[in-house]
Design a protein around this motif. Structure first.
Motif, PDB file in Angstrom:
ATOM      1  N   ALA A 390       0.874  -1.178   0.000  1.00 50.75           N
ATOM      2  CA  ALA A 390       0.000   0.000   0.000  1.00 50.75           C
ATOM      3  C   ALA A 390       0.906   1.221   0.000  1.00 50.75           C
ATOM      4  CB  ALA A 390      -0.867  -0.012   1.246  1.00 50.75           C
ATOM      5  N   PHE A 391       0.759   2.098  -0.992  1.00 51.51           N
ATOM      6  CA  PHE A 391       1.603   3.286  -1.061  1.00 51.51           C
ATOM      7  C   PHE A 391       1.015   4.370  -0.167  1.00 51.51           C
ATOM      8  CE2 PHE A 391       2.155   1.014  -5.036  1.00 51.51           C
ATOM      9  CZ  PHE A 391       3.537   0.868  -5.037  1.00 51.51           C
ATOM     10  N   LYS A 392       1.914   5.207   0.345  1.00 52.57           N
ATOM     11  CA  LYS A 392       1.497   6.238   1.296  1.00 52.57           C
ATOM     12  C   LYS A 392       0.455   7.151   0.652  1.00 52.57           C
ATOM     13  CE  LYS A 392       3.424   9.619   4.453  1.00 52.57           C
ATOM     14  NZ  LYS A 392       4.521  10.545   4.693  1.00 52.57           N
ATOM     15  N   GLY A 393      -0.697   7.269   1.310  1.00 54.45           N
ATOM     16  CA  GLY A 393      -1.722   8.180   0.809  1.00 54.45           C
ATOM     17  C   GLY A 393      -2.626   7.589  -0.264  1.00 54.45           C
ATOM     18  N   TRP A 394      -2.355   6.323  -0.687  1.00 51.72           N
ATOM     19  CA  TRP A 394      -3.163   5.736  -1.766  1.00 51.72           C
ATOM     20  C   TRP A 394      -4.374   5.005  -1.192  1.00 51.72           C
ATOM     21  CZ3 TRP A 394      -0.869   3.792  -6.906  1.00 51.72           C
ATOM     22  CH2 TRP A 394       0.071   4.716  -7.395  1.00 51.72           C
ATOM     23  N   PRO A 395      -5.469   4.976  -1.971  1.00 52.50           N
ATOM     24  CA  PRO A 395      -6.610   4.162  -1.540  1.00 52.50           C
ATOM     25  C   PRO A 395      -6.278   2.675  -1.752  1.00 52.50           C
ATOM     26  CG  PRO A 395      -7.023   5.071  -3.726  1.00 52.50           C
ATOM     27  CD  PRO A 395      -5.709   5.642  -3.270  1.00 52.50           C
ATOM     28  N   PRO A 396      -7.010   1.768  -1.085  1.00 48.68           N
ATOM     29  CA  PRO A 396      -6.753   0.336  -1.342  1.00 48.68           C
ATOM     30  C   PRO A 396      -7.128  -0.006  -2.783  1.00 48.68           C
ATOM     31  CG  PRO A 396      -8.602   0.646   0.185  1.00 48.68           C
ATOM     32  CD  PRO A 396      -8.032   1.989  -0.059  1.00 48.68           C
ATOM     33  N   LEU A 397      -6.217  -0.665  -3.517  1.00 46.15           N
ATOM     34  CA  LEU A 397      -6.460  -0.951  -4.946  1.00 46.15           C
ATOM     35  C   LEU A 397      -6.403  -2.451  -5.194  1.00 46.15           C
ATOM     36  CD1 LEU A 397      -4.164   1.644  -6.790  1.00 46.15           C
ATOM     37  CD2 LEU A 397      -6.611   1.795  -6.412  1.00 46.15           C
ATOM     38  N   ALA A 398      -7.242  -2.909  -6.135  1.00 50.28           N
ATOM     39  CA  ALA A 398      -7.064  -4.263  -6.676  1.00 50.28           C
ATOM     40  C   ALA A 398      -6.214  -4.093  -7.931  1.00 50.28           C
ATOM     41  CB  ALA A 398      -8.425  -4.848  -7.033  1.00 50.28           C
ATOM     42  N   TRP A 399      -5.241  -5.006  -8.150  1.00 50.59           N
ATOM     43  CA  TRP A 399      -4.366  -4.887  -9.340  1.00 50.59           C
ATOM     44  C   TRP A 399      -4.749  -5.965 -10.352  1.00 50.59           C
ATOM     45  CZ3 TRP A 399      -0.475  -1.167  -9.903  1.00 50.59           C
ATOM     46  CH2 TRP A 399      -0.277  -0.333  -8.776  1.00 50.59           C
ATOM     47  N   LEU A 400      -4.946  -5.558 -11.609  1.00 46.49           N
ATOM     48  CA  LEU A 400      -5.285  -6.534 -12.659  1.00 46.49           C
ATOM     49  C   LEU A 400      -4.191  -6.520 -13.722  1.00 46.49           C
ATOM     50  CD1 LEU A 400      -7.351  -8.471 -14.039  1.00 46.49           C
ATOM     51  CD2 LEU A 400      -8.246  -6.467 -15.225  1.00 46.49           C
ATOM     52  N   VAL A 401      -3.598  -7.694 -13.948  1.00 42.09           N
ATOM     53  CA  VAL A 401      -2.568  -7.797 -14.987  1.00 42.09           C
ATOM     54  C   VAL A 401      -3.272  -8.074 -16.303  1.00 42.09           C
ATOM     55  CG1 VAL A 401      -0.641  -9.200 -15.773  1.00 42.09           C
ATOM     56  CG2 VAL A 401      -0.832  -8.570 -13.361  1.00 42.09           C
ATOM     57  N   ILE A 402      -2.963  -7.267 -17.358  1.00 40.18           N
ATOM     58  CA  ILE A 402      -3.773  -7.394 -18.586  1.00 40.18           C
ATOM     59  C   ILE A 402      -3.013  -8.071 -19.714  1.00 40.18           C
ATOM     60  CG2 ILE A 402      -5.166  -5.384 -17.960  1.00 40.18           C
ATOM     61  CD1 ILE A 402      -3.629  -3.920 -20.295  1.00 40.18           C
ATOM     62  N   ASP A 403      -1.936  -8.801 -19.396  1.00 37.97           N
ATOM     63  CA  ASP A 403      -1.279  -9.553 -20.472  1.00 37.97           C
ATOM     64  C   ASP A 403      -2.283 -10.599 -20.986  1.00 37.97           C
ATOM     65  OD1 ASP A 403       0.595  -8.326 -18.672  1.00 37.97           O
ATOM     66  OD2 ASP A 403       2.180  -9.323 -19.797  1.00 37.97           O
ATOM     67  N   GLY A 404      -2.141 -10.969 -22.274  1.00 34.92           N
ATOM     68  CA  GLY A 404      -3.136 -11.815 -22.948  1.00 34.92           C
ATOM     69  C   GLY A 404      -3.657 -12.996 -22.157  1.00 34.92           C
ATOM     70  N   LYS A 405      -2.745 -13.749 -21.504  1.00 35.04           N
ATOM     71  CA  LYS A 405      -3.187 -14.993 -20.866  1.00 35.04           C
ATOM     72  C   LYS A 405      -4.128 -14.761 -19.685  1.00 35.04           C
ATOM     73  CE  LYS A 405       1.114 -15.485 -18.106  1.00 35.04           C
ATOM     74  NZ  LYS A 405       1.929 -14.391 -18.661  1.00 35.04           N
ATOM     75  N   HIS A 406      -4.178 -13.529 -19.195  1.00 37.40           N
ATOM     76  CA  HIS A 406      -5.039 -13.261 -18.040  1.00 37.40           C
ATOM     77  C   HIS A 406      -6.431 -12.789 -18.470  1.00 37.40           C
ATOM     78  CE1 HIS A 406      -1.667 -13.591 -15.231  1.00 37.40           C
ATOM     79  NE2 HIS A 406      -0.964 -12.938 -16.126  1.00 37.40           N
ATOM     80  N   LEU A 407      -6.631 -12.638 -19.791  1.00 33.71           N
ATOM     81  CA  LEU A 407      -7.915 -12.074 -20.246  1.00 33.71           C
ATOM     82  C   LEU A 407      -8.789 -13.180 -20.831  1.00 33.71           C
ATOM     83  CD1 LEU A 407      -6.609  -8.825 -21.989  1.00 33.71           C
ATOM     84  CD2 LEU A 407      -7.351  -9.130 -19.635  1.00 33.71           C
ATOM     85  N   THR A 408     -10.091 -12.927 -20.873  1.00 36.24           N
ATOM     86  CA  THR A 408     -11.034 -13.939 -21.384  1.00 36.24           C
ATOM     87  C   THR A 408     -11.571 -13.471 -22.726  1.00 36.24           C
ATOM     88  OG1 THR A 408     -11.694 -14.065 -19.074  1.00 36.24           O
ATOM     89  CG2 THR A 408     -13.008 -15.319 -20.669  1.00 36.24           C
ATOM     90  N   LYS A 409     -11.648 -14.421 -23.684  1.00 32.44           N
ATOM     91  CA  LYS A 409     -12.137 -14.052 -25.015  1.00 32.44           C
ATOM     92  C   LYS A 409     -13.649 -13.879 -24.949  1.00 32.44           C
ATOM     93  CE  LYS A 409     -11.098 -15.132 -29.724  1.00 32.44           C
ATOM     94  NZ  LYS A 409     -10.862 -16.128 -30.744  1.00 32.44           N
TER      95      LYS A 409
END
Length: 1487
Positions: A390-409
């Motif tokens: 968690a970075f100082k002052g940042w809201p809680p974030l969900a991180w999504l990796v968008i490289d091809g294999k992580h996406l659904t056709k």
């Protein structure tokens, strides 16, 4: 006059002439002589030595001397070496500018400024030259001589402890106190004084303004300043957007069209750091991957079975600058899913520059999801769980990796919901404001489309063109051209990462050549870098380019880059008309762009403008004055479909005149629409309605302010001369940060500043902008170089911009906070500067030249006479300020009082009536009793001492005896021994065995000054006094007889001496004042017993009481409590030597608890040791059974203004141990009367009032509410003792003052001392200290003057006698006060401000030297952070006290000398500074 001494340098002057000159200077500065008289006398003195130019008025000789070539700018400029190819600075040098700067510097007289001195350990390069004092040809006239004769201080100096050891030769410079001054320090101060021109004394006004309010000077506009004279400008309309073109209905429609009809067409090529193409994204791929991402975002992300995202939600895009492909997919994927992308930088560490502000933006946008790539996610800082930290002052974030294999056709029948809603937000671009806050500019779908159309039309983009882009593709022009407009036109973008540019600055030119690019998008920096690197490249050709877009064309240095670039590359196919500067802003997007002639652009223009005119906001074309001009190029025409106007920067947006600089405003469908979530500033920036001089709106549609300052030139071309963010308003003139950077860079650009990294910003000090310049210096720069460069930059800026730089700081290479693409993060730099976290390695402050709005110095008004004052008080219904303690019953009434008139009699009587009653217990560090004395024991020990004195030392009645003992019962026995045989005791603090060199001379001096015939001491100290080490410090052969009393025989004296009269001298009390003056006062037997009686009544002391004393027993009240009171009142004293606390801090409090002392005394140093040393240990003490609930009064023995902060924190801290809240109070005494106030056991609690600190400077008391600005809390110094009368008298007229008026405290009481005991019997000089009479009113009473300022105030409380209680408030010692700018300052007030300025300041002391304020601060931190303090100290003293600090000295903790009462010895410190004995870490001489 700065150069007064110059004409004399060639002629060596005899010493007496130099001395007379120095006296003259002083007379002038003190105003005792007019300027004319000064010139006359000076000419007379010098006539014999300057026969050559006798006819000329000397003041002119100095002013008009033609400076020879200065040492730094040699007469013949050295040939510039060809530049090494590897050296690059981030900004490029303009030759024009360099010439201007060289000329400006040559014009300057080479002013010698004192160089700051550093301790060797702080220096990176320890070059010996740094330490030689600047060469001054002749010894500086010592400005301090002659101070003694001035009516400078009312009290003549007594035997001064600051005497010079005998045997000093007369050649050493000496100050007023006879202190040898090391020439290095004094010559520097002398230089500083020479560089500060003496202000002429302002004429007296006929009427006096009441100077309660110290009004800051408001700078009056110069009547000759240029004013705009042109006619009013009109709104400038751009060409209409082309109608016949078949524009796609939306950007996403264009993407779908190209993705399906031309899937193989290249869209974006990404390069690696070697310049190889690693991936080319085709339009088909971009379309399919964006669809896949949109589908995943909308359908595959859930939280608690709800979809995570709804249309319109904001999503952060976190992509590195090396990955444009994934960024583009992420951006278009969000648009297709109707989500709002917020592109931000990749956070590299948990506390990047500005990262907290970005977090604030994400929070306010409600961002809950961040998109990133696999590689980037792996590189982010992680928490223990493996999640992204968690970075100082940042809201809680969900991180999504968008490289091809992580996406659904997506399924075949799925279509994205995007409809490209016109007014809906398409994306948010972050922008950092001048103050460092980050805001989000929202851009709607409609604006996005309009921007793409306008850019396509303005730049003539056509299908399948190639564009190379060096800029950041996440924002600004890089995004508008390289990600959005390119897709609309199916262009191919070659993206060149910053990392590749750093390795190979020519890469973009090579790519233009190999891809035959038609357009290129760069910044001035990229052109500049490629110039430095192009030497070996022969085979590149830029002939394919039809447009070279310079994105920062609005910068003052872009023109020199463009010109230089064209010069070199014209031979490689670059056509002049190809270079197209443009201007843009985050709010208005692209504002203007220059077009090639084939697109209908007029020929380019340049304007050479007067810098001085610009500072008044006026355009003046300047041809003659080559020095201070700004050359700017046009940034082309307004974008198609836009209207532009120029409005006044402040206040109502009136249209400017044609020759006036204003803020450019744009009205078009292609600007940003708002600052996200900030309605107020959105209205003022995005919905401005410009009006004509008559107040009529120029259009029914609102305009957007661009933040660019400029004007419309010939051919309707737009010129930009600066940015609102870089605007600094000093006085009434405006300066642009970028212009000042350009000037600084032109001073030896390659030699000194590391890669051209300079930050310029302004800080507000005293209600005006002050310019601060921070530069990174090259690692190989020496101390001399740095200082020389700094002084030349100051001169160049002064000459070209006519503005002073407040602070110039140099930091080590690579330490300034970086912006994402390698520039300097200005707002973060400013933040660090203000917080003292910049850690510079060199600082030069010039407050004297910059701060011109200080209040006028106060002029002493002809005083109102004392009689008128009394009448005035009567008329105003104010009573005369006088107060007294309880009445003492007449001595003769009581048999006991007569019996107790002589202390030796009292001791004999007690030894006879209560022989075994214990009087004293002495504790050691472990808390065990080391010695005790009952009445009879003390009596017998005193008899032995008396016998020894009479027989061994053969002393007679009235001889003086020095008692040199450690604190203990021996000292008390020796004291009474002296009284028993009629000798006069003088208690002297023993020398410190580890520090003989400084402590022994004081002992010797007291022994000599008091004319002691004998020294009584212990065996150990006797050996010390005669040791080898002692011989090195003093002449040991001249000691009087030394007797040790350790084992003297048990002998009785035949008869105990009985004084014939109570007025006979009982003892001498010697002490060194904080101003370094040694004063001994005479105490008669009558005064001694009266003192004991007064204390006994006030504290209700009886034989059954026990009191604990933790004080030094050598002088003042400490001595009286330790040696006299127990014998008089019969109570038992538990003696705790303060030295023992060094090895056991809790000793005193444990003793108070163990002996259940109701009354205890300590000093401020003891209280401070307990507060600092036991702060965290109250729990431990409680378990050890320490309980302070027995204490009724705990009194701090002091001779100064009560230290409220310390007593309050002590009370709070030890409340946990049962210390009653109201127990702590202070006492007040001084040389003429050691005990004026003591809280005692009865009477109302001490009261606190708040006074206006500014009024105090004018010697007035103005009561204010707690917490009001400039308020200073003052606490009553205990209750006035029985028999003591106090009055407040005017310091000069000696008339009585009214209630709540500030004056000198005068005291009358039976225990006043009877006079000073001085060396040469100069009683007459100080007679009035002890026998002063009021000049009016009650002129009969004899008073003693305390030398302290204070006031009396009648309170609502009643005292024991039922009268209203009068409180006495002590403000401070008159001797300590500083007279500056006609006002009286108390050092403690300035020091309190300074200590608050930075957490590393442990302690501070101030003093003046030759009208300069010197601030010494102890640094409790790393030596490399020392220079952070210089600016903060200067700022705070200016802000809160309206004083300019002349010298800031940074030293190690413990350097400021403190006496046994815990008071700072500022004069010793001053002497140490002048004699160069402080070993400072850094000395800064403020210009």
């Amino acid at each position: 006059m700065a150069d007064r001494g110059c004409a004399l340098e060639a002629v060596p002057l005899p010493a007496e002439v130099r001395e007379s000159l120095a006296e003259l200077e002083l007379e002038l500065s003190e105003g005792d002589i007019t300027q004319k008289g000064y010139e006359k006398k000076r000419a007379k003195l010098l006539a014999r030595y300057i026969p050559l130019i006798q006819g000329v008025d000397p003041s002119l000789q100095a002013e008009n001397r033609i400076p020879g070539p200065s040492q730094t700018t040699a007469a013949a400029p050295k040939q510039q070496k060809p530049r090494p190819t590897n050296s690059r600075d981030e900004r490029f040098r303009s030759d024009v500018h360099t010439e201007a700067v060289q000329a400006a510097l040559a014009k300057y007289k080479e002013r010698k400024m004192p160089m700051p001195s550093k301790r060797r350990s702080v220096l990176v390069h320890s070059s010996v030259e740094t330490y030689t004092p600047p060469d001054l040809h002749s010894a500086p006239p010592d400005v301090t001589t002659g101070l003694v004769e001035l009516p400078h201080c009312e009290r003549p100096q007594l035997a001064s402890v600051r005497g010079v050891p005998r045997g000093y030769s007369g050649s050493v410079l000496e100050t007023a106190g006879g202190v040898p001054v090391n020439s290095r320090v004094s010559s520097k101060i002398q230089q500083l004084l020479n560089t500060l021109k003496r202000p002429k004394r302002p004429p007296l006004k006929e009427f006096f303004v009441d100077d309660f309010e110290e009004l800051l000077e408001v700078q009056q506009p110069d009547p000759n300043q240029p004013k705009p004279e042109g006619s009013q400008t009109a709104v400038l309309k751009g060409e209409p957007l082309a109608v016949g073109t078949a524009w796609p209905p939306s950007l996403l429609a264009a993407l779908q069209r190209w993705g399906t009809t031309q899937p193989k067409a290249p869209c974006l090529t990404a390069l690696d750091t070697a310049g190889k193409a690693i991936y080319t994204l085709t339009y088909g791929k971009l379309w399919s991957r964006s669809l896949k991402l949109a589908y995943t975002l909308l359908n595959k992300l859930t939280s608690k079975n709800e979809p995570l995202l709804k249309p319109g939600d904001r999503v952060a895009l976190v992509f590195p600058n090396s990955d444009p492909v994934m960024f583009m997919v992420g951006f278009y994927g969000c648009l297709l899913a109707e989500l709002v992308p917020v592109p931000i930088e990749v956070p590299l560490t948990r506390k990047d520059a500005g990262s907290q502000q970005v977090g604030f933006l994400l929070g306010s946008c409600g961002v809950a999801l961040a998109l990133t790539t696999d590689a980037c996610q792996k590189g982010l800082p992680k928490a223990q769980t493996g999640e992204v930290a968690a970075f100082k002052g940042w809201p809680p974030l969900a991180w999504l990796v968008i490289d091809g294999k992580h996406l659904t056709k997506p399924p075949k029948d799925w279509h994205p919901p995007a409809r490209d809603a016109g007014a809906g937000t398409a994306y948010i671009e972050y922008k950092t404001s001048k103050e460092g806050s980050t805001v989000g500019v929202t851009v709607s779908h409609a604006s996005l489309l309009a921007q793409c159309r306008a850019l396509t039309q303005a730049c003539g983009y056509s299908e399948a063109e190639t564009l190379t882009n060096v800029l950041d593709f996440k924002r600004d022009a890089g995004l508008w051209h390289g990600v959005l407009t390119s897709v609309m036109n199916r262009m191919h973008v070659v993206s060149i990462p910053y990392a590749l540019m750093k390795v190979n600055p020519l890469s973009w030119i090579q790519k233009v050549c190999s891809y035959k690019a038609r357009a290129a998008l760069v910044k001035s920096r990229d052109m500049h870098w490629s110039l430095l690197a192009q030497r070996g490249q022969r085979d590149v050709s830029l002939s394919s380019l039809r447009m070279l877009i310079v994105a920062d064309g609005a910068n003052p240095w872009s023109i020199s880059s463009c010109d230089a670039f064209l010069n070199v590359f014209q031979s490689r196919g670059l056509r002049p008309e190809v270079i197209c500067p443009c201007a843009s802003s985050p709010e208005a997007l692209t504002v203007a762009i220059r077009r090639p002639p084939d697109l209908g652009g007029p020929p380019p223009r340049k304007a050479v403008l007067s810098m001085s005119g610009l500072s008044f906001g006026v355009i003046r074309v300047d041809t003659e004055e080559k020095l201070s001009v700004l050359t700017v190029q046009d940034v082309g025409q307004v974008l198609p479909g836009a209207d532009v106007c120029v409005v006044k920067v402040e206040g109502t947006p009136y249209l400017c005149k044609t020759d006036e600089v204003g803020e450019i405003c744009v009205n078009s469908s292609a600007t940003g629409t708002a600052y996200y979530g900030l309605l107020g500033i959105t209205k003022s920036v995005f919905e401005t309605v410009p009006v004509t001089a008559g107040g009529a709106p120029v259009s029914d549609r609102p305009f957007t302010r661009t933040g660019l300052l400029g004007f419309i030139g010939p051919d309707n071309l737009v010129f930009v001369v600066g940015k609102l963010d870089g605007l600094m308003v000093v006085g009434v003139r405006r300066h642009n940060a970028d212009d000042i950077v350009a000037t600084a860079l032109a001073v030896e650009p390659m030699k000194f500043v590391y890669r051209g990294r300079i930050a310029v910003f302004s800080v507000t000090v005293l209600h005006d902008d002050r310019i601060v310049l921070v530069a990174e210096q090259r690692p190989d720069a020496s101390e001399e170089d740095s200082f020389q460069w700094m002084s030349r930059v100051l001169q160049a800026i002064d000459s070209i911009h006519q503005v002073g730089v407040y602070c110039l700081a140099l930091v080590p290479a690579n330490t300034l906070p970086k912006a994402p693409l390698g520039g300097i993060h200005i707002s973060e730099t400013k933040q660090r500067f203000l917080e003292g976290m910049l850690h510079p390695c060199n600082v030069l402050m010039c407050p004297h030249t910059c701060v011109t709005n200080l209040p006028k110095p106060r002029q002493k008004q002809p005083e109102v006479g004392p009689a008128s004052m009394i009448v005035g008080n009567l008329v105003a219904g104010k009573r005369i300020a006088q107060a007294s303690g309880r009445e003492l019953a007449h001595l003769e009434d009581s048999d006991q009082a007569r019996k107790f008139l002589f202390l030796p009699d009292v001791l004999q009587w007690r030894a006879h009536t209560t022989p075994d009653h214990p009087l004293f217990l002495l504790l050691n560090a472990k808390g065990t009793v080391t010695s005790t004395a009952t009445c009879v024991q003390l009596h017998k020990r005193a008899e032995r001492v008396a016998a020894a004195l009479m027989e061994k030392a053969r002393l007679s009645v009235g001889d003086h005896v020095a008692l040199v003992y450690p604190p203990g019962v021996d000292l008390i026995a020796a004291f009474y021994g002296c009284l028993y045989c009629g000798c006069v005791p003088v208690t002297v603090r023993p020398p410190h065995p580890q520090n003989l060199a400084t402590t022994l001379p004081t002992v010797k001096m007291i022994v000599e000054v008091s004319k002691s015939a004998c020294v009584l001491t212990t065996q150990a100290i006797m050996r010390l006094l005669k040791s080898k080490d002692a011989a090195a410090a003093v002449d040991v052969r001249t000691w009087p007889t030394i007797l040790d009393t350790d084992d003297i025989p048990k002998k009785k004296v035949a008869s105990i001496f009985r004084p014939p009269s109570p007025d006979l001298l009982a003892y001498l009390d010697f002490s060194v004042s904080t101003t370094g003056i040694l004063a001994g006062v005479k105490m008669s037997h009558a005064a001694t017993s009266a003192l004991c009686r007064s204390i006994k009544l006030q504290c209700e002391l009886y034989p059954s009481r026990q009191i604990a004393i933790c004080l030094d027993p050598y002088c003042g009240l400490g001595f009286a409590l330790w040696c006299l009171c127990s014998v008089y009142s019969g109570h038992q004293s538990v003696l705790v030597p303060p030295l023992e606390l060094e090895s056991n801090v809790s000793l005193w409090l444990s003793a108070v608890s163990q002996y259940k002392a109701r009354v205890t005394f300590c000093s401020y140093s003891v209280m401070e040791m307990c507060t600092k040393g036991l702060g965290a240990q109250t729990g431990v003490l409680r378990t050890k059974g320490v309980n302070l609930s027995c204490v009724r009064t705990c009194m701090v023995v002091a001779e100064e203004r009560p230290r409220i902060a310390l007593t309050q924190s002590f009370s709070k801290l030890f409340k946990d141990l049962g210390l009653p809240a109201r127990a702590v109070s202070t006492t007040f005494g001084c040389r003429v009367n050691v005990a004026i106030c003591l809280q005692g056991t009865a009477g109302p609690d001490p009261t606190t009032v708040y006074v206006d600190m500014r009024a105090l400077r004018h010697d007035r008391v103005r009561l204010v509410e707690r917490g009001s600005p400039h308020s200073l809390p003052l606490t009553e110094s205990g209750k006035i003792l029985p028999g003591v009368k106090v009055i407040i008298a005017h310091t000069e007229t000696k008339g009585p003052l009214g209630d709540s008026h500030l004056g000198e405290i005068w005291v009358s009481s039976p225990h006043n001392a009877t006079g000073y005991y001085t060396v040469y019997g100069e009683e007459a000089l100080h007679a009035d200290h002890f026998s002063a009479r009021l000049s009016f009113g009650d002129t009969q009473t004899i008073w003693a003057r305390t030398g302290y300022l204070g006031f009396l105030r009648r309170t609502e409380l009643t005292d024991a006698s039922g009268e209203r209680h009068d409180a006495l408030y002590v403000v401070g010692s008159l001797d300590e006060t500083l007279e500056l700018r006609g006002m009286r300052y108390h050092p403690i007030d300035i020091e309190t401000s300074v200590v608050r300025a930075h957490r590393s300041i442990a302690e501070c002391a101030v003093f003046t030297w030759t009208n300069l304020l010197v601030v010494v601060v102890e640094l409790d931190g790393l030596e490399q952070d020392a220079l952070d303090l210089v600016a903060l100290v200067t700022n705070v003293v200016l802000e809160e006290h309206h004083l300019v600090v002349g010298v800031v000295v940074i030293v190690d903790p413990g350097v400021i000398p403190i006496n046994s009462r815990g008071e700072k010895q500022r004069m010793h410190l001053r002497d140490g500074f002048l004699a160069d004995q402080l070993d400072p870490i850094y000395v800064a001489y403020n210009m």
